[in-house]
Write a protein that holds these residues in place. Structure first.
Motif, PDB file in Angstrom:
ATOM      1  N   ASN A  88       9.927  79.944  74.115  1.00 24.31           N
ATOM      2  CA  ASN A  88      10.312  81.108  73.325  1.00 24.31           C
ATOM      3  C   ASN A  88       9.429  81.317  72.095  1.00 24.31           C
ATOM      4  O   ASN A  88       9.663  82.233  71.303  1.00 24.31           O
ATOM      5  N   ARG A 111       9.385  76.628  80.685  1.00 24.79           N
ATOM      6  CA  ARG A 111       9.842  76.830  82.041  1.00 24.79           C
ATOM      7  C   ARG A 111       8.714  76.413  82.992  1.00 24.79           C
ATOM      8  O   ARG A 111       7.560  76.262  82.559  1.00 24.79           O
ATOM      9  N   HIS A 143      21.455  76.823  83.821  1.00 20.87           N
ATOM     10  CA  HIS A 143      21.423  78.127  83.155  1.00 20.87           C
ATOM     11  C   HIS A 143      20.937  77.999  81.716  1.00 20.87           C
ATOM     12  O   HIS A 143      20.304  78.913  81.181  1.00 20.87           O
ATOM     13  N   LYS A 144      21.223  76.848  81.066  1.00 22.69           N
ATOM     14  CA  LYS A 144      20.725  76.621  79.706  1.00 22.69           C
ATOM     15  C   LYS A 144      19.208  76.492  79.690  1.00 22.69           C
ATOM     16  O   LYS A 144      18.536  76.964  78.772  1.00 22.69           O
ATOM     17  N   VAL A 159      17.160  77.942  81.656  1.00 24.45           N
ATOM     18  CA  VAL A 159      16.614  79.293  81.787  1.00 24.45           C
ATOM     19  C   VAL A 159      16.748  80.045  80.464  1.00 24.45           C
ATOM     20  O   VAL A 159      15.799  80.679  79.986  1.00 24.45           O
ATOM     21  N   GLU A 160      17.935  79.963  79.855  1.00 25.30           N
ATOM     22  CA  GLU A 160      18.208  80.721  78.632  1.00 25.30           C
ATOM     23  C   GLU A 160      17.306  80.303  77.480  1.00 25.30           C
ATOM     24  O   GLU A 160      16.783  81.152  76.746  1.00 25.30           O
ATOM     25  N   TYR A 161      17.109  78.987  77.308  1.00 21.39           N
ATOM     26  CA  TYR A 161      16.347  78.492  76.172  1.00 21.39           C
ATOM     27  C   TYR A 161      14.899  78.131  76.518  1.00 21.39           C
ATOM     28  O   TYR A 161      14.174  77.577  75.702  1.00 21.39           O
ATOM     29  N   LYS A 162      14.517  78.445  77.731  1.00 25.85           N
ATOM     30  CA  LYS A 162      13.145  78.217  78.215  1.00 25.85           C
ATOM     31  C   LYS A 162      12.738  76.751  78.130  1.00 25.85           C
ATOM     32  O   LYS A 162      11.759  76.376  77.477  1.00 25.85           O
TER      33      LYS A 162
END
Length: 303
Positions: free
Chosen positions: A139, A208, A236-237, A239-242
Motif C-alpha cells: 500500500n 501481494r 481476506h486480511k 488481500v485488504e492490507y496487501k
C-alpha cells in the motif's frame, strides 16, 4: 561464500521472542543489511556479528517496522568512530526520510551515500555482487531485492599456453581483468571456460504475490518471503492490507523453482508459525518457518 542471517522475523511490532524483520548478509569482507526495524542492533548482537563491516543498508519501504532502528544504528556506528562511507539504498524519498530520522543523530563522523530507486527495476553493482531492486505490490511504494554473485568459468591452462600468455598475467585474467603488454591485449575469455552457476538470494516482504517476484526469484538458492498470515481464515486480511499468506508464498516459491524458501514477517498474532508448515510443504516441500537468527552459508556448487 555468502553468510546469511535472518535477524528478525516479526512484522508490525517487536515481541519479547521475535524481533522485527531484518536480513544481514556478509560477503568478501563487507556486510549488507536489508531493512532496519526497531531492535535490529540487539538482533545483530545476539547473533554475534559486528556492525563495523556494514557498508550497505537497503530498505524495502519506509514503514516504521522496517526503518525505525536506523537512527540508533547510525549513532552506534558513529560512536565506534567509523570513518568509512555508508551506502543507503531505497525507494524515492530516501534522503528526505533518513534526514528526518537523523534529527536525533545529526552529527556522524562518516559520509552517507544515498542511492534512490527510481525505476520499476534497478541494478546496483558493488562489493563483488549485483543487487537488483524490483517493485512489488504494497500500500506504499515497496521493493524486493535479489542479490547475485557471479562465478567465472574454470581457468584453462592449455588455452593460456596455446595463446602464449605469460604466467605473470594468469591470475589477473582469472580475476576477470584485461591485461595489455608490449602491444598485445589479453582478455579473460582467452583463458576461461563458460561461466559457472553463481549464488542467488531473493528477499521480499510486505506485498501481494506479483509477477515481478516470480520472475526475479527464479532459480534462487534461497528465497526469503513474507508470510504474514498462516491462518487460512485470514486470507481476506492479506488481500485488504496487501500482505501474503504462507500458502501464497509457497506457491510463488514453487512457480519460481527456488531451492529453498524461508518465511518471515509474521503477524504479531501468529505465535507458532510451525503449526501451519505441514500444509505449506504440500505446496512447496523445501519451505521453512523462519525464526530469529536463522542462518545459512550459501556456497558455489561443486560438480
Amino acid at each position: 561464500m555468502l553468510d546469511v542471517c535472518l535477524l528478525g522475523t516479526g512484522g508490525m511490532m517487536p515481541l519479547p521472542y521475535r524481533w522485527l524483520t531484518a536480513l544481514m548478509m556478509r560477503f568478501n569482507g563487507s556486510s549488507l543489511l536489508i531493512d532496519c526495524g526497531e531492535g535490529t542492533q540487539i538482533a545483530i548482537k545476539e547473533k554475534g556479528w559486528s556492525f563495523k563491516p556494514i557498508d550497505v543498508i537497503c530498505f524495502t519501504h519506509y514503514h516504521g517496522d522496517h526503518i525505525s532502528g536506523l537512527p540508533g544504528l547510525l549513532l552506534t556506528m558513529g560512536n565506534a568512530d567509523r570513518k568509512e562511507p555508508l551506502t543507503l539504498i531505497g525507494p524515492r524519498g530516501l534522503e528526505r526520510v533518513v534526514n528526518s530520522l537523523r534529527v536525533i543523530a545529526p552529527e556522524l563522523p562518516f559520509p552517507i551515500i544515498y542511492k534512490e530507486i527510481t525505476e520499476p527495476e534497478q541494478i546496483f553493482e558493488m562489493n563483488g555482487y549485483r543487487l537488483k531492486a524490483f517493485r512489488v505490490n504494497h500500500n506504499v511504494i515497496c521493493y524486493g531485492y535479489t542479490l547475485e554473485i557471479d562465478r567465472a568459468g574454470k581457468f584453462d591452462v592449455a588455452r593460456a599456453e596455446a595463446n602464449a600468455i605469460p604466467k605473470m598475467f594468469w591470475k589477473h585474467l582469472q580475476k576477470g581483468e584485461t591485461v595489455e603488454d608490449a602491444g598485445k591485449v589479453y582478455t579473460p575469455d582467452m583463458v576461461l571456460g563458460p561461466a559457472r552457476k553463481g549464488i542467488k538470494l531473493t528477499y521480499t516482504t510486505d506485498t501481494r504475490p506479483t509477477n515481478s517476484i516470480r520472475e526475479n526469484a527464479a532459480d534462487s538458492d534461497l528465497f526469503i518471503c513474507e508470510g504474514m498470515y498462516g491462518e487460512k481464515e485470514k486470507a481476506h486480511k492479506a488481500v485488504e492490507y496487501k500482505h501474503m499468506t504462507f500458502y501464497e508464498a509457497a506457491q510463488l516459491a514453487k512457480e519460481a523453482q527456488v531451492k529453498e524458501m524461508w518465511l518471515t514477517h509474521y503477524s504479531p498474532s501468529l505465535a507458532y508459525p510451525e503449526d501451519y508448515m505441514e500444509e505449506v510443504r504440500k505446496i512447496f516441500p523445501e519451505a521453512k518457518a523462519g525464526r530469529d537468527r536463522m542462518s545459512a552459508e550459501l556456497g558455489f556448487e561443486e560438480k
